[in-house]
Every structure is written in C-alpha cells, then in structure tokens.
Design a protein around this motif. Structure first.
Motif, mmCIF file in Angstrom:
data_model
loop_
_atom_site.group_PDB
_atom_site.id
_atom_site.type_symbol
_atom_site.label_atom_id
_atom_site.label_comp_id
_atom_site.label_asym_id
_atom_site.label_seq_id
_atom_site.Cartn_x
_atom_site.Cartn_y
_atom_site.Cartn_z
ATOM 1 N N TYR A 118 0.833 -1.196 0.000
ATOM 2 C CA TYR A 118 0.000 0.000 0.000
ATOM 3 C C TYR A 118 0.876 1.257 0.000
ATOM 4 O O TYR A 118 1.934 1.291 0.645
ATOM 5 N N ALA A 119 0.415 2.291 -0.685
ATOM 6 C CA ALA A 119 1.045 3.606 -0.597
ATOM 7 C C ALA A 119 0.372 4.358 0.551
ATOM 8 O O ALA A 119 -0.807 4.708 0.462
ATOM 9 N N GLU A 120 1.114 4.539 1.622
ATOM 10 C CA GLU A 120 0.550 5.192 2.799
ATOM 11 C C GLU A 120 0.569 6.713 2.623
ATOM 12 O O GLU A 120 1.314 7.256 1.805
ATOM 13 N N MET A 121 -0.236 7.387 3.427
ATOM 14 C CA MET A 121 -0.360 8.839 3.294
ATOM 15 C C MET A 121 0.321 9.613 4.412
ATOM 16 O O MET A 121 0.174 10.829 4.508
ATOM 17 N N ASP A 122 1.088 8.902 5.256
ATOM 18 C CA ASP A 122 1.728 9.575 6.386
ATOM 19 C C ASP A 122 3.241 9.689 6.243
ATOM 20 O O ASP A 122 3.926 10.118 7.169
ATOM 21 N N SER A 123 3.775 9.291 5.084
ATOM 22 C CA SER A 123 5.210 9.430 4.834
ATOM 23 C C SER A 123 5.425 9.679 3.348
ATOM 24 O O SER A 123 4.581 9.286 2.523
ATOM 25 N N PRO A 124 6.542 10.318 2.979
ATOM 26 C CA PRO A 124 6.754 10.653 1.568
ATOM 27 C C PRO A 124 6.825 9.405 0.691
ATOM 28 O O PRO A 124 7.432 8.400 1.059
#
Length: 327
Positions: free
Chosen positions: A265-271
């Motif tokens: 998954y591409a998380e939204m809390d890190s670049p």
C-alpha cells in the motif's frame, strides 16, 4: 458459484442507465461509467459503459478521450463482477496485484455524443478460500461501435473486513489515518505533466529532475470520491501518467500503454517518491517513448510501472465527425 444472469430483466430496467454506485464502489452517481452487464458463458461477461464527451478530471487529450477512462472502467468492473457474479458481500476489499492496458488511439476520438463502450471480460486464475472468492484475473477487450479500442488485464485479491483490518493494523482506522496525512507539498507546473489545473497535479518537484513526490490531496472529488486508508489505485495510475508526461516534456503525446505491478500500500503519512527512467533511445523514429516508473516509500518499492507515451497528431474536426457517424 458462477452466476449466469443479465442485469436487465424488464423493459424498464433494460433502458440505458448507470449501474447502482454501490456495485462499483463510488459515492457520486455521476462518476459511475458502467451501464450494464450480462454473463455469456461461465466466467465470461459483457459489460457496457458510457464515457462522457468531457469530464472534470479525465479530460480529452488532443481531441481523444482520456485513456484512463478505460482504466477506471476496468476498475469499476472489478467490484461489479465480484458482487454480482462471484457472490462477494459488500464491505469486502478488492486489492490490485497487477494492472495493464494498451489502447488504439484512433478509436478514442471524441465525437458529438458520449462514447458507448463494450467490455468483453473473461476471468481466469480464480481462487477461493472455502466458498469465498480469494482472487482472480480479468482479461478485457474493449470495443467502440464494433471497432477495437484496447486490451486491459487486472489481477486482484479479495479480502473480507476482518482480514483486511488485520492486514492494515492501525492504518484501518480512518480517523488515525486522516490525522497523520502529510501536508500537501507544492505541485509541479501543470503543463509539464499534461494537466491544465494545479488542483489536478498529483506530483511535487524535488531537487532531482527524475524524482518527484506523490501528492495525496484527500479533498480531490474524483481521486478521493470517498474516504480511504491509503493512496487509491487510480491516484497511483495518474501519478504514473504524469511522471511519464513529465519525462517526455516538452514533447506531447498520448499514453497508449501502461503496465503496473503493486507490492504494498502507498501510505499517506510518509513521503512516497516517484522515480522515472526514460528509454535511452528516446522516441527515435517510432514515435513511442517508454518510461519506467518506480514508487518508493520508507525504502521499499510500492509499485513498478512502464508507461508508453506515443506521439499522435491532434484529432481533427473530420476525425470527430467520422467518430460520431461510425455508429
């Protein structure tokens, strides 16, 4: 059990209309592209779709329909067939493993009316856990007024809520995810990535020409049609498209092919860093520019992709007239 059925069963329901938004996992009725489905053989289906002449996000490119309309149509076909043909309950999550498409640009010319699309779908690699669908691969051939439009293929897994929450851990809590989302960084110049508006740019520049940062703007009404706990798949496809256009700039073209493999998954809390490598030979005499794209986050690959930008002449008024009279 595989269902042999037809969505239209009465004169009223047979009239042309969009399918219920719940079947394609959209909140906005206006974003439903699919209009019907029917089974033609075990694990083979025909799905109909209609593409608008223009769209707030999937805008025409050089007089042709946005190629990501095909990708979004296939994305909508995944939950549709999961629910209506493979008995997947609402609340289950379909997670992409791979996705690819190739497009015939000449069949994408915008006409004087919406484009009616037919998707012929065959399903393979069907796996189950007991009676529950665990995953399958869709093979799609798209036509428009009987003319070949493109091929697409998507492999996905299906996870019930309990397993999905276990896989995601704290990321399954939408409130926690929303609280941790990174602030938006400045967008790239729109025309450099094939866009007209800053609001639709999903990449931010860095000090390296071939490296950008993914922008996850959860207020975007199309890419974030409803709350999610990770960067959605269509955002990642758009990132690949914009990265490919950026690599081709100042040359213009049409995204005729894309092939992606997803790892996490591409998380939204890190670049999340998007890195591009254009083919060393460039477009040469073929007019095709393949661009390799890799997304990395926290030192790990999120996805790898190859996107092909093809130089095409702008569709003329005569092309559009032929498109609208072909039917």
């Amino acid at each position: 059990m595989t269902v042999l059925a037809e969505h239209a069963t009465s004169p009223i329901s047979a009239l042309s209309s969009a399918l219920p938004r719940e079947y394609v996992h959209k909140s906005a009725h206006s974003e439903v592209l699919l209009t019907g489905w029917r089974a033609i053989a075990p694990d083979e289906y025909v799905i109909t779709a209609q593409w608008p002449r223009t769209h707030s996000f999937y805008t025409p490119v050089e007089g042709r329909h946005d190629p990501l309309l095909l990708a979004e149509s296939v994305r909508q076909a995944i939950p549709l067939l999961s629910h209506v043909a493979y008995e997947v309950p609402f609340g289950h999550r379909q997670i992409w493993d791979t996705f690819s498409y190739t497009i015939n640009p000449e069949a994408m010319v915008v006409g004087s009316s919406p484009a009616d699309i037919v998707l012929r779908v065959s399903c393979s690699d069907i796996t189950r856990r007991g009676r529950r669908l665990a995953g399958l691969t869709l093979h799609v051939t798209a036509t428009r007024d009987g003319v070949f439009l493109g091929h697409a293929e998507a492999a996905f897994t299906n996870q019930p809520p309990a397993i999905y929450q276990r896989l995601r851990g704290s990321y399954a809590d939408l409130d926690q995810v929303t609280a941790r989302i990174l602030p938006l960084s400045p967008p790239m110049t729109p025309r450099r990535v094939g866009r007209d508006r800053f609001h639709d740019v999903v990449l931010s520049p860095t000090s390296f020409t071939q490296r950008t940062q993914l922008r996850t703007d959860i207020t975007h009404p199309i890419l974030f049609d409803h709350p999610v706990d990770h960067a959605p798949g269509m955002l990642l496809l758009e990132a690949v498209r914009q990265a490919a256009y950026g690599a081709a700039f100042p040359r213009k073209g049409f995204l005729t092919a894309m092939e992606m493999r997803f790892f996490r998954y591409a998380e939204m809390d890190s670049p999340c860093w998007i890195e591009t490598t254009p083919a060393p030979e460039g477009t040469g005499t073929t007019g095709h520019l393949p661009v390799s794209v890799v997304a990395r986050q926290n030192g790990e690959d999120v996805f790898t992709a190859t996107a092909t930008v093809t130089a095409t002449a702008a569709a003329t008024a005569a092309d559009r007239l032929r498109s609208c009279t072909a039917a």
